[in-house]
Scaffold this motif. Sequence first.
Motif, PDB file in Angstrom:
ATOM      1  N   PRO A  10       0.816  -1.230   0.000  1.00  0.00           N
ATOM      2  CA  PRO A  10       0.000   0.000   0.000  1.00  0.00           C
ATOM      3  C   PRO A  10       0.846   1.274   0.000  1.00  0.00           C
ATOM      4  N   GLU A  11       2.122   1.158   0.385  1.00  0.00           N
ATOM      5  CA  GLU A  11       2.989   2.339   0.405  1.00  0.00           C
ATOM      6  C   GLU A  11       3.203   2.921  -0.987  1.00  0.00           C
ATOM      7  N   ILE A  12       2.975   2.128  -2.010  1.00  0.00           N
ATOM      8  CA  ILE A  12       3.134   2.646  -3.377  1.00  0.00           C
ATOM      9  C   ILE A  12       2.161   3.789  -3.622  1.00  0.00           C
ATOM     10  N   ASP A  13       0.943   3.674  -3.096  1.00  0.00           N
ATOM     11  CA  ASP A  13      -0.031   4.751  -3.287  1.00  0.00           C
ATOM     12  C   ASP A  13       0.332   6.016  -2.522  1.00  0.00           C
ATOM     13  N   GLU A  14       1.205   5.905  -1.536  1.00  0.00           N
ATOM     14  CA  GLU A  14       1.596   7.057  -0.730  1.00  0.00           C
ATOM     15  C   GLU A  14       2.750   7.833  -1.359  1.00  0.00           C
ATOM     16  N   ASN A  15       3.405   7.264  -2.332  1.00  0.00           N
ATOM     17  CA  ASN A  15       4.591   7.884  -2.943  1.00  0.00           C
ATOM     18  C   ASN A  15       4.374   8.095  -4.431  1.00  0.00           C
ATOM     19  N   ASN A  16       4.945   9.188  -4.942  1.00  0.00           N
ATOM     20  CA  ASN A  16       4.848   9.365  -6.392  1.00  0.00           C
ATOM     21  C   ASN A  16       6.091   8.849  -7.113  1.00  0.00           C
ATOM     22  N   ILE A  17       7.209   8.673  -6.393  1.00  0.00           N
ATOM     23  CA  ILE A  17       8.390   8.044  -6.979  1.00  0.00           C
ATOM     24  C   ILE A  17       8.747   6.841  -6.125  1.00  0.00           C
ATOM     25  N   VAL A  18       8.895   5.691  -6.748  1.00  0.00           N
ATOM     26  CA  VAL A  18       9.190   4.461  -6.044  1.00  0.00           C
ATOM     27  C   VAL A  18      10.494   3.903  -6.586  1.00  0.00           C
ATOM     28  N   VAL A  19      11.449   3.623  -5.692  1.00  0.00           N
ATOM     29  CA  VAL A  19      12.734   3.056  -6.089  1.00  0.00           C
ATOM     30  C   VAL A  19      12.643   1.540  -5.961  1.00  0.00           C
ATOM     31  N   MET A  20      13.121   0.847  -6.977  1.00  0.00           N
ATOM     32  CA  MET A  20      13.102  -0.614  -6.976  1.00  0.00           C
ATOM     33  C   MET A  20      14.541  -1.109  -7.058  1.00  0.00           C
ATOM     34  N   THR A  21      14.735  -2.366  -6.740  1.00  0.00           N
ATOM     35  CA  THR A  21      16.068  -2.953  -6.881  1.00  0.00           C
ATOM     36  C   THR A  21      15.965  -4.204  -7.724  1.00  0.00           C
ATOM     37  N   ASP A  22      16.980  -4.439  -8.503  1.00  0.00           N
ATOM     38  CA  ASP A  22      17.056  -5.611  -9.358  1.00  0.00           C
ATOM     39  C   ASP A  22      18.530  -5.980  -9.475  1.00  0.00           C
ATOM     40  N   ALA A  23      18.803  -7.250  -9.602  1.00  0.00           N
ATOM     41  CA  ALA A  23      20.192  -7.702  -9.724  1.00  0.00           C
ATOM     42  C   ALA A  23      20.843  -7.162 -10.994  1.00  0.00           C
ATOM     43  N   ARG A  24      20.020  -6.847 -11.999  1.00  0.00           N
ATOM     44  CA  ARG A  24      20.546  -6.307 -13.258  1.00  0.00           C
ATOM     45  C   ARG A  24      20.659  -4.796 -13.141  1.00  0.00           C
ATOM     46  N   TYR A  25      21.856  -4.274 -13.250  1.00  0.00           N
ATOM     47  CA  TYR A  25      22.094  -2.838 -13.120  1.00  0.00           C
ATOM     48  C   TYR A  25      21.267  -2.064 -14.146  1.00  0.00           C
ATOM     49  N   GLY A  26      20.530  -1.061 -13.679  1.00  0.00           N
ATOM     50  CA  GLY A  26      19.777  -0.187 -14.579  1.00  0.00           C
ATOM     51  C   GLY A  26      18.492  -0.763 -15.124  1.00  0.00           C
ATOM     52  N   TYR A  27      18.085  -1.943 -14.653  1.00  0.00           N
ATOM     53  CA  TYR A  27      16.866  -2.568 -15.175  1.00  0.00           C
ATOM     54  C   TYR A  27      15.672  -2.035 -14.394  1.00  0.00           C
ATOM     55  N   PHE A  28      15.001  -1.045 -14.942  1.00  0.00           N
ATOM     56  CA  PHE A  28      13.848  -0.408 -14.312  1.00  0.00           C
ATOM     57  C   PHE A  28      14.148  -0.038 -12.855  1.00  0.00           C
ATOM     58  N   PRO A  29      15.097   0.869 -12.629  1.00  0.00           N
ATOM     59  CA  PRO A  29      15.525   1.173 -11.255  1.00  0.00           C
ATOM     60  C   PRO A  29      14.501   1.937 -10.417  1.00  0.00           C
ATOM     61  N   TRP A  30      13.580   2.613 -11.053  1.00  0.00           N
ATOM     62  CA  TRP A  30      12.567   3.366 -10.328  1.00  0.00           C
ATOM     63  C   TRP A  30      11.387   3.611 -11.240  1.00  0.00           C
ATOM     64  N   PHE A  31      10.257   4.020 -10.660  1.00  0.00           N
ATOM     65  CA  PHE A  31       9.133   4.421 -11.495  1.00  0.00           C
ATOM     66  C   PHE A  31       8.409   5.608 -10.875  1.00  0.00           C
ATOM     67  N   LEU A  32       7.740   6.335 -11.728  1.00  0.00           N
ATOM     68  CA  LEU A  32       6.904   7.448 -11.325  1.00  0.00           C
ATOM     69  C   LEU A  32       5.481   6.927 -11.267  1.00  0.00           C
ATOM     70  N   ASN A  33       4.876   6.988 -10.098  1.00  0.00           N
ATOM     71  CA  ASN A  33       3.512   6.515  -9.903  1.00  0.00           C
ATOM     72  C   ASN A  33       2.546   7.615 -10.344  1.00  0.00           C
ATOM     73  N   LEU A  34       2.135   7.579 -11.595  1.00  0.00           N
ATOM     74  CA  LEU A  34       1.220   8.592 -12.118  1.00  0.00           C
ATOM     75  C   LEU A  34      -0.162   8.476 -11.486  1.00  0.00           C
ATOM     76  N   ASN A  35      -0.442   7.349 -10.855  1.00  0.00           N
ATOM     77  CA  ASN A  35      -1.711   7.119 -10.167  1.00  0.00           C
ATOM     78  C   ASN A  35      -1.779   7.879  -8.843  1.00  0.00           C
ATOM     79  N   HIS A  36      -0.677   8.476  -8.421  1.00  0.00           N
ATOM     80  CA  HIS A  36      -0.601   9.208  -7.154  1.00  0.00           C
ATOM     81  C   HIS A  36      -1.648  10.332  -7.126  1.00  0.00           C
ATOM     82  N   PRO A  37      -2.242  10.591  -5.950  1.00  0.00           N
ATOM     83  CA  PRO A  37      -3.275  11.631  -5.855  1.00  0.00           C
ATOM     84  C   PRO A  37      -2.851  13.008  -6.374  1.00  0.00           C
TER      85      PRO A  37
END
Length: 124
Positions: free
Chosen positions: A63-90
């Motif tokens: 549920p914390e995704i709805d509280e943030n407009n930028i979400v940082v993610m981690t992946d073993a592959r460098y640079g593979y979708f490192p973050w996203f902008l939650n356009l659904n944010h209020p």
Amino acid sequence: GIYHAKYGIVTFSMGVLKSDPPIVQYSPPLPSWKQDAIDSTDFGHYSPVYIEWPFAFWRDQHPEIDENNIVVMTDARYGYFPWFLNLNHPSLIPGSLMWRFDITEDLAERFAAQSIEETKQELR
């Protein structure tokens, strides 16, 4: 068209400045030091990827995704979708169920060359 002026300020993207054959021709030509600077400038590949989800699948477990407009993610592959902008944010486009991922370099170049269906398959 052709424009004549005593002075002018013109801006072009690096893609236009580095195009071969030239899209823009200067008269008189640019000084060699300026053309050398343009020629030695490198730029990378970049692509935004917009995804509209069919439903808010993240709400139960993250549920914390709805509280943030930028979400940082981690992946073993460098640079593979490192973050996203939650356009659904209020504060952005509430109810859109859309996210924007910004990808660069090899991943961006590959996504630009593949079909939308191939991209969808990879994101599943």
